[in-house]
Design a protein around this motif. Structure first.
Motif, PDB file in Angstrom:
ATOM      1  N   PHE A 238      42.650  39.573  46.259  1.00 20.75           N
ATOM      2  CA  PHE A 238      42.226  38.954  44.859  1.00 20.75           C
ATOM      3  C   PHE A 238      41.377  37.702  44.884  1.00 20.75           C
ATOM      4  O   PHE A 238      40.293  37.563  44.462  1.00 20.75           O
ATOM      5  N   GLU A 239      41.874  36.554  45.794  1.00 22.49           N
ATOM      6  CA  GLU A 239      41.063  35.508  45.970  1.00 22.49           C
ATOM      7  C   GLU A 239      39.870  35.741  46.736  1.00 22.49           C
ATOM      8  O   GLU A 239      38.605  34.972  46.507  1.00 22.49           O
ATOM      9  N   ILE A 240      39.876  36.498  47.552  1.00 21.91           N
ATOM     10  CA  ILE A 240      38.756  37.072  48.524  1.00 21.91           C
ATOM     11  C   ILE A 240      37.432  37.626  47.590  1.00 21.91           C
ATOM     12  O   ILE A 240      36.440  37.026  47.264  1.00 21.91           O
ATOM     13  N   THR A 241      37.873  38.512  46.548  1.00 25.22           N
ATOM     14  CA  THR A 241      36.879  39.328  46.026  1.00 25.22           C
ATOM     15  C   THR A 241      36.497  38.354  44.519  1.00 25.22           C
ATOM     16  O   THR A 241      35.396  38.372  44.226  1.00 25.22           O
ATOM     17  N   ARG A 242      37.307  37.402  44.137  1.00 19.44           N
ATOM     18  CA  ARG A 242      37.002  36.430  43.143  1.00 19.44           C
ATOM     19  C   ARG A 242      36.082  35.422  43.463  1.00 19.44           C
ATOM     20  O   ARG A 242      35.370  35.085  42.922  1.00 19.44           O
ATOM     21  N   THR A 243      36.076  35.068  44.921  1.00 20.46           N
ATOM     22  CA  THR A 243      35.238  34.235  45.474  1.00 20.46           C
ATOM     23  C   THR A 243      34.024  34.764  45.811  1.00 20.46           C
ATOM     24  O   THR A 243      32.697  34.099  45.589  1.00 20.46           O
ATOM     25  N   LEU A 244      33.796  36.061  46.405  1.00 22.09           N
ATOM     26  CA  LEU A 244      32.504  36.497  46.812  1.00 22.09           C
ATOM     27  C   LEU A 244      32.014  37.687  46.084  1.00 22.09           C
ATOM     28  O   LEU A 244      30.994  38.118  46.141  1.00 22.09           O
ATOM     29  N   GLY A 245      32.794  38.189  45.095  1.00 19.66           N
ATOM     30  CA  GLY A 245      32.519  39.353  44.152  1.00 19.66           C
ATOM     31  C   GLY A 245      32.851  40.603  45.309  1.00 19.66           C
ATOM     32  O   GLY A 245      33.207  40.338  46.345  1.00 19.66           O
ATOM     33  N   LEU A 246      32.766  41.888  44.517  1.00 14.73           N
ATOM     34  CA  LEU A 246      32.858  42.949  45.355  1.00 14.73           C
ATOM     35  C   LEU A 246      31.707  43.967  45.071  1.00 14.73           C
ATOM     36  O   LEU A 246      31.776  44.552  43.938  1.00 14.73           O
ATOM     37  N   LYS A 247      30.964  44.454  45.997  1.00 18.20           N
ATOM     38  CA  LYS A 247      30.133  45.230  45.914  1.00 18.20           C
ATOM     39  C   LYS A 247      30.651  46.603  45.748  1.00 18.20           C
ATOM     40  O   LYS A 247      30.236  47.635  44.844  1.00 18.20           O
ATOM     41  N   ARG A 248      31.450  47.020  46.634  1.00 16.04           N
ATOM     42  CA  ARG A 248      31.995  48.593  46.698  1.00 16.04           C
ATOM     43  C   ARG A 248      33.512  48.494  47.614  1.00 16.04           C
ATOM     44  O   ARG A 248      34.167  48.573  46.858  1.00 16.04           O
ATOM     45  N   PRO A 267      30.877  42.466  50.033  1.00 19.09           N
ATOM     46  CA  PRO A 267      30.907  41.424  49.175  1.00 19.09           C
ATOM     47  C   PRO A 267      29.582  41.414  48.424  1.00 19.09           C
ATOM     48  O   PRO A 267      28.573  41.965  48.891  1.00 19.09           O
ATOM     49  N   ILE A 268      29.464  40.969  47.215  1.00 14.72           N
ATOM     50  CA  ILE A 268      28.067  40.413  46.616  1.00 14.72           C
ATOM     51  C   ILE A 268      27.475  39.433  47.086  1.00 14.72           C
ATOM     52  O   ILE A 268      26.522  39.467  47.711  1.00 14.72           O
ATOM     53  N   ILE A 269      28.174  38.290  47.600  1.00 16.46           N
ATOM     54  CA  ILE A 269      27.968  37.057  48.319  1.00 16.46           C
ATOM     55  C   ILE A 269      28.407  37.147  49.442  1.00 16.46           C
ATOM     56  O   ILE A 269      29.454  37.095  49.873  1.00 16.46           O
ATOM     57  N   HIS A 270      27.559  37.264  50.684  1.00 15.31           N
ATOM     58  CA  HIS A 270      27.850  37.378  52.003  1.00 15.31           C
ATOM     59  C   HIS A 270      27.962  36.171  52.683  1.00 15.31           C
ATOM     60  O   HIS A 270      27.064  35.424  53.022  1.00 15.31           O
ATOM     61  N   ASN A 271      29.348  35.354  52.606  1.00 17.58           N
ATOM     62  CA  ASN A 271      29.543  34.236  52.954  1.00 17.58           C
ATOM     63  C   ASN A 271      30.684  34.246  53.940  1.00 17.58           C
ATOM     64  O   ASN A 271      31.823  34.025  53.034  1.00 17.58           O
ATOM     65  N   ILE A 272      30.811  34.350  55.101  1.00 18.29           N
ATOM     66  CA  ILE A 272      31.944  34.312  55.853  1.00 18.29           C
ATOM     67  C   ILE A 272      32.866  33.117  55.727  1.00 18.29           C
ATOM     68  O   ILE A 272      34.131  32.938  55.732  1.00 18.29           O
ATOM     69  N   ASP A 273      31.991  31.800  55.422  1.00 18.00           N
ATOM     70  CA  ASP A 273      32.829  30.605  55.533  1.00 18.00           C
ATOM     71  C   ASP A 273      33.583  30.564  54.071  1.00 18.00           C
ATOM     72  O   ASP A 273      34.674  30.032  54.028  1.00 18.00           O
ATOM     73  N   ASN A 274      33.211  30.947  52.974  1.00 16.89           N
ATOM     74  CA  ASN A 274      33.696  31.001  51.777  1.00 16.89           C
ATOM     75  C   ASN A 274      34.955  31.839  51.634  1.00 16.89           C
ATOM     76  O   ASN A 274      35.858  31.758  51.016  1.00 16.89           O
ATOM     77  N   MET A 275      35.035  32.918  52.486  1.00 20.09           N
ATOM     78  CA  MET A 275      35.624  34.135  52.543  1.00 20.09           C
ATOM     79  C   MET A 275      37.053  33.402  53.178  1.00 20.09           C
ATOM     80  O   MET A 275      38.156  33.548  52.954  1.00 20.09           O
ATOM     81  N   ILE A 276      36.906  32.667  54.362  1.00 16.90           N
ATOM     82  CA  ILE A 276      37.925  32.230  55.266  1.00 16.90           C
ATOM     83  C   ILE A 276      38.440  30.981  54.399  1.00 16.90           C
ATOM     84  O   ILE A 276      39.813  30.906  54.358  1.00 16.90           O
ATOM     85  N   SER A 277      37.585  30.169  53.592  1.00 18.14           N
ATOM     86  CA  SER A 277      38.171  29.113  52.965  1.00 18.14           C
ATOM     87  C   SER A 277      39.010  29.498  51.712  1.00 18.14           C
ATOM     88  O   SER A 277      40.068  29.111  51.451  1.00 18.14           O
ATOM     89  N   SER A 278      38.627  30.838  51.114  1.00 19.43           N
ATOM     90  CA  SER A 278      39.468  31.326  50.085  1.00 19.43           C
ATOM     91  C   SER A 278      40.902  31.715  50.308  1.00 19.43           C
ATOM     92  O   SER A 278      41.833  31.856  49.764  1.00 19.43           O
ATOM     93  N   ILE A 279      41.028  32.313  51.566  1.00 21.07           N
ATOM     94  CA  ILE A 279      41.992  32.829  52.270  1.00 21.07           C
ATOM     95  C   ILE A 279      43.050  31.727  52.535  1.00 21.07           C
ATOM     96  O   ILE A 279      44.151  31.554  52.248  1.00 21.07           O
ATOM     97  N   LEU A 280      42.464  30.652  53.082  1.00 20.38           N
ATOM     98  CA  LEU A 280      43.219  29.319  53.482  1.00 20.38           C
ATOM     99  C   LEU A 280      43.622  29.009  52.257  1.00 20.38           C
ATOM    100  O   LEU A 280      44.870  28.218  52.436  1.00 20.38           O
TER     101      LEU A 280
END
Length: 300
Positions: A238-248, A267-280
């Motif tokens: 949930f935190e991943i998709t809320r941060t980056l959005g979900l395209k499909r 994702p809608i926003i392609h940002n690996i750093d934000n994805m890792i940060s949201s998980i942590l």
């Protein structure tokens, strides 16, 4: 016995207590705004509840001093009301489940609602502490009473925040980016099998071109207990998709041999750093941490 009328110094101390408690609620609220569904309207409602809690805490001692025992009973009533607010919070979040990219899950909703209930109590205790200290130093000048009351409120605030602060995924797991691989219509993240249901050729191309994958590895063997928990993995997703959005697409998979957890999304926003940060930054659910000492145990 006839109730006494509060003097101007008492009113000043009550106002200081209300302001201190409400400010404490505002400061805590800023830490977890990402968990709340309606920002800023949700923030406004939480600040209003913090104001009510602070008012009850600030008037408790003056009410007793003026023989207004009936007013003091509102403190007990507030606890019941805050529990009711927790139930409303749960119902509100559950009603929004179908509108999110992915569901929070019942465990995450329970944790969020309990957190907001507990933080109203922090506002109440901060205001109560300011009031108790200020009223107990009645022989001193008002300025000194206010100053010492504020210092006491700050101290109890820091203690309660530290006591109530939960763990996050960063305390128990390492997150690394993984390479997305598709072979024989099977999806892999590095060497970890994810799924054999990845759709058409066009869908596979989308995953390869726009997808992001990460793998969580527990820092110690027994930390697999909460990483394997379905509710915890749902909260992370949930935190991943809320941060980056979900395209499909979104996939989750766990490795039964070593406890690794993989997440693959487009994702809608392609940002690996934000994805890792949201998980942590994802909170570890209270329902997972039933045995706190066990989770804290160090391996030999």
């Amino acid at each position: 016995m006839r109730a006494q009328i509060l003097s101007t110094p008492h009113l000043i101390l009550i106002i200081i207590g209300i302001i201190g408690g409400t400010l404490a609620r505002v400061l805590i609220l800023r830490e977890d705004y990402r968990q709340y569904p309606t920002y800023p309207n949700g923030v406004l409602s939480q600040i209003a509840l913090g104001f009510v809690a602070s008012t009850l805490g600030a008037i408790f001692i003056p009410a007793i001093m003026t023989n207004n025992v009936t007013a003091a009973t509102f403190l007990a009533l507030a606890i019941t009301q805050f529990q009711g607010v927790r139930k409303l919070e749960q119902d509100s979040l559950k009603s929004l489940e179908e509108t999110e990219y992915t569901k929070r899950g019942s465990a995450y909703i329970d944790g969020i609602s309990k957190t907001y209930e507990a933080r109203n109590y922090i506002a109440l205790f901060v205001a109560l502490t300011i009031s108790v200290i200020a009223e107990s130093l009645e022989t001193m000048p008002v300025f000194i009473r206010i100053s010492l009351g504020i210092l006491g409120g700050i101290l109890i605030f820091l203690i309660l925040v530290r006591f109530s602060k939960g763990k996050t995924i960063s305390d128990f797991a390492v997150v690394n980016q993984a390479k997305i691989i598709i072979k024989n219509n099977e999806l892999y993240a590095d060497d970890m099998f994810i799924s054999n249901r990845i759709g058409s050729i066009r869908g596979q191309e989308m995953i390869l071109q726009e997808g992001i994958a990460v793998i969580l590895s527990p820092k110690q063997e027994h930390y697999r207990i909460f990483l394997d928990n379905f509710g915890q993995r749902q909260a992370i997703l949930f935190e991943i998709t809320r941060t980056l959005g979900l395209k499909r697409y979104h996939f989750t998979r766990k490795d039964y041999s070593n406890g690794r957890i993989a997440f693959v999304i487009v994702p809608i926003i392609h940002n690996i750093d934000n994805m890792i940060s949201s998980i942590l930054r994802t909170p570890v659910l209270e329902t997972v941490q039933k045995n706190h000492k066990y989770l804290q145990k160090k391996e030999k």
